[in-house]
Design a protein around this motif. Sequence first.
Motif, mmCIF file in Angstrom:
data_model
loop_
_atom_site.group_PDB
_atom_site.id
_atom_site.type_symbol
_atom_site.label_atom_id
_atom_site.label_comp_id
_atom_site.label_asym_id
_atom_site.label_seq_id
_atom_site.Cartn_x
_atom_site.Cartn_y
_atom_site.Cartn_z
ATOM 1 N N GLU A 1 -9.406 17.320 13.799
ATOM 2 C CA GLU A 1 -10.293 16.151 13.855
ATOM 3 C C GLU A 1 -9.649 14.959 13.139
ATOM 4 N N LYS A 2 -9.043 15.256 11.963
ATOM 5 C CA LYS A 2 -8.416 14.188 11.173
ATOM 6 C C LYS A 2 -7.265 13.563 11.952
ATOM 7 N N VAL A 3 -6.408 14.429 12.522
ATOM 8 C CA VAL A 3 -5.223 13.928 13.233
ATOM 9 C C VAL A 3 -5.651 13.144 14.472
ATOM 10 N N ALA B 1 -10.855 25.217 8.978
ATOM 11 C CA ALA B 1 -9.813 24.336 8.455
ATOM 12 C C ALA B 1 -9.011 23.738 9.613
ATOM 13 N N GLU B 2 -8.707 24.554 10.604
ATOM 14 C CA GLU B 2 -7.937 24.058 11.756
ATOM 15 C C GLU B 2 -8.713 22.971 12.490
ATOM 16 N N ALA C 1 -24.624 22.112 19.045
ATOM 17 C CA ALA C 1 -24.807 22.489 17.644
ATOM 18 C C ALA C 1 -24.283 21.327 16.803
ATOM 19 N N SER C 2 -24.992 20.986 15.725
ATOM 20 C CA SER C 2 -24.518 19.889 14.867
ATOM 21 C C SER C 2 -23.191 20.292 14.227
ATOM 22 N N GLU C 3 -22.490 19.309 13.687
ATOM 23 C CA GLU C 3 -21.194 19.600 13.028
ATOM 24 C C GLU C 3 -21.359 20.658 11.946
ATOM 25 N N ALA C 4 -22.407 20.467 11.109
ATOM 26 C CA ALA C 4 -22.622 21.403 9.995
ATOM 27 C C ALA C 4 -22.946 22.794 10.535
ATOM 28 N N CYS C 5 -23.686 22.817 11.626
ATOM 29 C CA CYS C 5 -24.074 24.097 12.217
ATOM 30 C C CYS C 5 -22.837 24.796 12.789
ATOM 31 N N MET C 6 -21.971 24.011 13.457
ATOM 32 C CA MET C 6 -20.755 24.614 14.015
ATOM 33 C C MET C 6 -19.860 25.116 12.888
ATOM 34 N N ALA C 7 -19.776 24.338 11.803
ATOM 35 C CA ALA C 7 -18.944 24.774 10.671
ATOM 36 C C ALA C 7 -19.492 26.087 10.108
ATOM 37 N N ALA C 8 -20.811 26.182 9.999
ATOM 38 C CA ALA C 8 -21.421 27.407 9.461
ATOM 39 C C ALA C 8 -21.169 28.574 10.418
ATOM 40 N N MET C 9 -21.236 28.315 11.715
ATOM 41 C CA MET C 9 -20.996 29.398 12.686
ATOM 42 C C MET C 9 -19.532 29.839 12.650
ATOM 43 N N LEU C 10 -18.633 28.863 12.477
ATOM 44 C CA LEU C 10 -17.210 29.234 12.424
ATOM 45 C C LEU C 10 -16.892 30.048 11.169
ATOM 46 N N ASP C 11 -17.702 29.865 10.134
ATOM 47 C CA ASP C 11 -17.482 30.584 8.874
ATOM 48 C C ASP C 11 -18.133 31.957 8.815
ATOM 49 N N GLY D 1 -16.869 26.272 5.329
ATOM 50 C CA GLY D 1 -15.629 25.582 5.659
ATOM 51 C C GLY D 1 -14.387 26.268 5.128
ATOM 52 N N LEU D 2 -14.515 27.539 4.711
ATOM 53 C CA LEU D 2 -13.348 28.203 4.137
ATOM 54 C C LEU D 2 -12.531 28.984 5.159
ATOM 55 N N SER D 3 -13.109 29.211 6.342
ATOM 56 C CA SER D 3 -12.349 30.015 7.305
ATOM 57 C C SER D 3 -11.165 29.202 7.834
ATOM 58 N N LEU D 4 -10.161 29.923 8.327
ATOM 59 C CA LEU D 4 -8.982 29.286 8.887
ATOM 60 C C LEU D 4 -9.369 28.424 10.086
ATOM 61 N N ALA D 5 -10.318 28.958 10.883
ATOM 62 C CA ALA D 5 -10.742 28.225 12.076
ATOM 63 C C ALA D 5 -11.398 26.895 11.687
#
Length: 335
Positions: A297-299, A291-292, A226-236, A285-289
């Motif tokens: 990824e940043k760290v 954000a985590e 799943a693309s990054e955007a798709c995974m973000a949407a699924m996590l949300d 991108g608002l869910s806690l998951a």
Amino acid sequence: MRENASSTVESPSVLYRDGKITFEGIWTASARMRKCLDAAGKMAALPMDLLILGETGTGKNLIAAAIHNASPRAEGPFVEVNTGAIPQTLAEDALFGHEPEAFTEARTKRRGCFEQAHGGTLFLDEIGNMTADVQAKILTAVERKRIRRLGGENEVQCDVRLVCATKCDVRKAIAAGAFRDDLYYRIAGHEIRVPPLRERREDIPLLAERFIALDNVNYGRSVERASEACMAAMLDHPWPGNVRELRRRIGSAVALCEGAELLPAHVFPETASESDAAAGGEKQGLSLAAAERNHMEKVLALTGWNISEAARLLDITRQTLRTKISAYGLRRPTT
Ligand SMILES: Nc1ncnc2c1ncn2[C@@H]1O[C@H](COP(=O)(O)OP(=O)(O)OP(=O)(O)O)[C@@H](O)[C@H]1O
Ligand SMILES: [Mg+2]
């Protein structure tokens, strides 16, 4: 003894160990779900009746079958009855069977689900939909290990382990008189509460990856991820239909996808129009998951994917970090 497998109410489906529904086949990356499955696995070995609670699509049927297959009754039948789908007038007949001529349409003897499950497990799904009277008869049958067919004079020995499931709030159902408290107290000490998918979002990347692999085979596709955007949407996404909804969405997304990556529009076609996408975008991108995942990824990027250093900064163990990297489907960028 092998029963006829069929999805009709009259002949409930009977699964056997060769059906291979085991705890290993219930995938999870969530510590909470793992705890729930481990507890169910322990209870499977003990001779107690059980109640599985959880929203629709959380995996109650899978767990019931896995309990049977992990139990000392595994060689016996697993009889599954969707009691919610049986008209109440036919419930007793479906459960306890009848003798010939017991009522006008009864020409031959019929064994009910209790008899079919003798020596094995009787899985009563949506038990909350049965009338209080039938629930009481179920309880008596389980306690006495005997049933009487409709129109029958003699009792028949019937030793079943009862596993019940419901998506309703049992306490409310008892208060409303829809669930017998005596039946509840027989099974309530051994409740298995299956968390909804939105409370175990770590499972989304794992399940998505496995369902993609399955559907690549089903639909002759070669989707890699799943693309990054798709995974973000699924996590949300709130997943009101839980794992069943994820399974269905991934299935149609893979069937539609011609490239290597699933895009948000494949998985959420209903938000694919431009205006909807804009509105949805603001809320992504608002869910806690999510954000985590972003923070990890940043760290990881900051430390050049040095696991020890990243774990230290995140104040978690390296093992936890590795588990989360895999659960969120994070990949070290190729240089
Ligand atoms: N952890 C899991 N791993 C793999 N597949 C799963 C998992 N959980 C659920 N599924 C799949 O999701 C679907 C729904 O599961 P299941 O029928 O067991 O849910 P349920 O809680 O009984 O739903 P309902 O309340 O609507 O009857 C099935 O296709 C099942 O195989
Ligand atoms: Mg079910």
